[in-house]
Write an enzyme that holds these catalytic residues in place. Structure first.
Site, PDB file in Angstrom:
ATOM      1  N   GLU A 158     -71.132  73.912  81.776  1.00  0.00           N
ATOM      2  CA  GLU A 158     -72.490  73.398  81.865  1.00  0.00           C
ATOM      3  C   GLU A 158     -73.599  74.461  81.972  1.00  0.00           C
ATOM      4  O   GLU A 158     -74.298  74.555  82.991  1.00  0.00           O
ATOM      5  CB  GLU A 158     -72.596  72.410  83.034  1.00  0.00           C
ATOM      6  N   GLU A 275     -65.864  66.026  80.941  1.00  0.00           N
ATOM      7  CA  GLU A 275     -66.194  65.382  82.207  1.00  0.00           C
ATOM      8  C   GLU A 275     -66.826  64.021  81.963  1.00  0.00           C
ATOM      9  O   GLU A 275     -67.689  63.877  81.093  1.00  0.00           O
ATOM     10  CB  GLU A 275     -67.179  66.228  83.042  1.00  0.00           C
TER      11      GLU A 275
END
Length: 334
Positions: A158, A275
C-alpha cells in the site's frame, strides 16, 4: 514469385520469442496456484511481534491449511529491524523469525508471500528511503533465493502519502532489480499507489518483466468495512451499518472489480486481490455476506485472493478459543 528461405537464424529468433512468451503462461499458473489465501496480520508487521496482540504459532499454519486455504500472506515490518545507515543490515534474530514462518508454511504445503509492510518512512520520505528499501530487498531476496517456487515476494504494501504514482513508478524498477540479482524468475507481486487502490491503476507503470503479478486491495464500502475501527478517524459514527447485498451494492463492487480485470487484460497481468475484509464491529451476517460476495466475484474474474486477516480485528479465527468463526470461514471456503 518470391521464395522464402528458413535459415537457422529464423529458428533461433523463433526459439527466443517462444522463450520470452513462456513466462507469461507461467506467471498465470503461479497466480492461480496462490488460490485462496489468508493474511496473518498484526504479528510481524507490528513494531515488535506481540505489540498488536498476535504472536505467531506453528498451529496457525496447520489450521489454515486444514481449513482449505492455499496461501499465507505474511506482512513484515523489515524497516523496524534493520540498521538506519548503509548497508542497512537486517537484524539476524528477526530474519530467522521470518525463516521460521516460511518453514512453517512450506511444512504445511502452503504458498507464502513475504512482503515489506508498514514502511512508513518510505511513504513519508521516499527519496531518502528508497536506497534503504532497495538494500532491504537485496538482503531478503538473497536470503530466500534457494527457496522453492512456493515462496513469493511482494515489493511494498500500500504505497501512499508522498509515495505518489510518479515516485512509485520510478521506484519499482530499482526495487525489482535488487530482487532479480538473485531471483531472476521468482514471481513478484506489485500494486498501484494510493493504498493499492483499484481506481489508481490507470497511472501504474510496470517494468517489462513477465514474472509480475498485479495486486489490488478492496474494502468498499469503506464506512461499512471499517465501522468502529479504532485506527480510523470517525469510524465510531459508522457503527451499525449493514450490507444487505442489494442490487446496487453488488453492482458497485462488480464495477470496481471489473476495472481491475480490464486493466489486467489490457496489460496482460494476472491479479491477486491481496486484501479484503470487514472489521469485527459489523454484524456477522453482513460480514459473511460481503466476504462471500467479494471472494466469489474475485474468483469469477480469475483473481487469486487473501483475506484480511486471520486472528485480530478483522479475524476469521478466534485465538482465545482456537476456533474459526464458522460463518466467515464458510463464506471464504465453500
Amino acid at each position: 514469385m518470391i521464395k522464402y528461405f528458413l535459415t537457422p537464424a529464423f529458428f533461433l529468433v523463433g526459439a527466443i520469442a517462444f522463450a520470452q512468451e513462456k513466462p507469461a503462461t507461467d506467471i498465470v499458473a503461479a497466480n492461480k496456484k496462490l488460490g485462496r489465501g489468508m493474511n496473518i496480520g498484526n504479528a510481524l508487521e507490528a513494531p515488535k511481534e506481540g505489540d498488536w496482540g498476535v504472536t505467531l504459532k506453528a498451529e496457525y499454519f496447520q489450521a489454515i491449511k486444514e481449513a482449505g486455504f492455499d496461501t499465507v500472506r505474511l506482512p513484515v515490518k523489515w524497516s523496524a529491524h534493520a540498521k538506519a545507515d548503509a548497508p542497512y543490515t537486517i537484524d539476524k534474530p528477526f530474519a530467522e523469525r521470518i525463516d521460521w514462518a516460511v518453514d512453517q508454511a512450506l511444512k504445511n504445503k502452503l504458498n507464502i508471500i513475504v512482503n515489506v509492510h508498514h514502511y512508513g518512512e518510505m511513504d513519508s520520505n521516499p527519496d531518502k528511503h528508497l536506497p534503504r528499501l532497495v538494500a532491504l530487498w537485496e538482503q531478503i531476496a538473497e536470503r530466500y533465493k534457494d527457496r522453492p517456487a512456493e515462496v513469493y515476494f511482494e515489493l511494498l504494501n500500500e504505497p501512499h502519502e508522498k509515495l505518489v504514482e510518479a515516485k512509485w513508478n520510478a521506484a519499482i524498477p530499482k526495487i525489482l532489480a535488487a530482487v532479480r540479482k538473485s531471483n531472476p524468475s521468482r514471481p513478484v507481486i506489485v500494486g498501484p499507489a494510493f493504498w493499492n487502490a483499484i481506481w489508481a491503476l490507470e497511472k501504474l507503470q510496470l517494468p517489462n518483466d513477465r514474472n509480475l503479478i498485479l495486486t489490488v486491495h478492496n474494502y468498499d464500502p469503506f464506512e461499512f468495512t471499517h465501522q468502529g475501527a479504532s485506527f480510523v478517524k470517525g469510524a465510531e459514527k459508522w457503527k451499525g451499518r449493514k450490507w444487505p447485498q442489494s442490487d446496487e451494492e453488488q453492482a458497485a463492487i462488480r464495477k470496481t472489480l471489473d476495472q481491475a480485470a480490464a486493466w489486467a487484460k489490457k496489460h496482460d497481468r494476472p491479479v491477486f486481490l491481496g486484501e479484503f475484509g470487514v472489521y469485527q464491529e459489523a454484524d456477522m451476517e453482513s460480514r459473511a455476506r460481503w466476504t462471500k460476495f467479494l471472494a466469489r466475484e474475485a474468483e469469477m474474474r480469475n483473481f487469486s485472493w487473501a483475506y484480511w486477516e486471520f486472528c485480530a480485528g478483522f479475524g476469521v479465527y478466534d485465538p482465545k478459543t482456537d476456533a474459526w468463526h464458522a460463518a466467515l470461514k464458510a463464506a471464504l471456503i465453500e
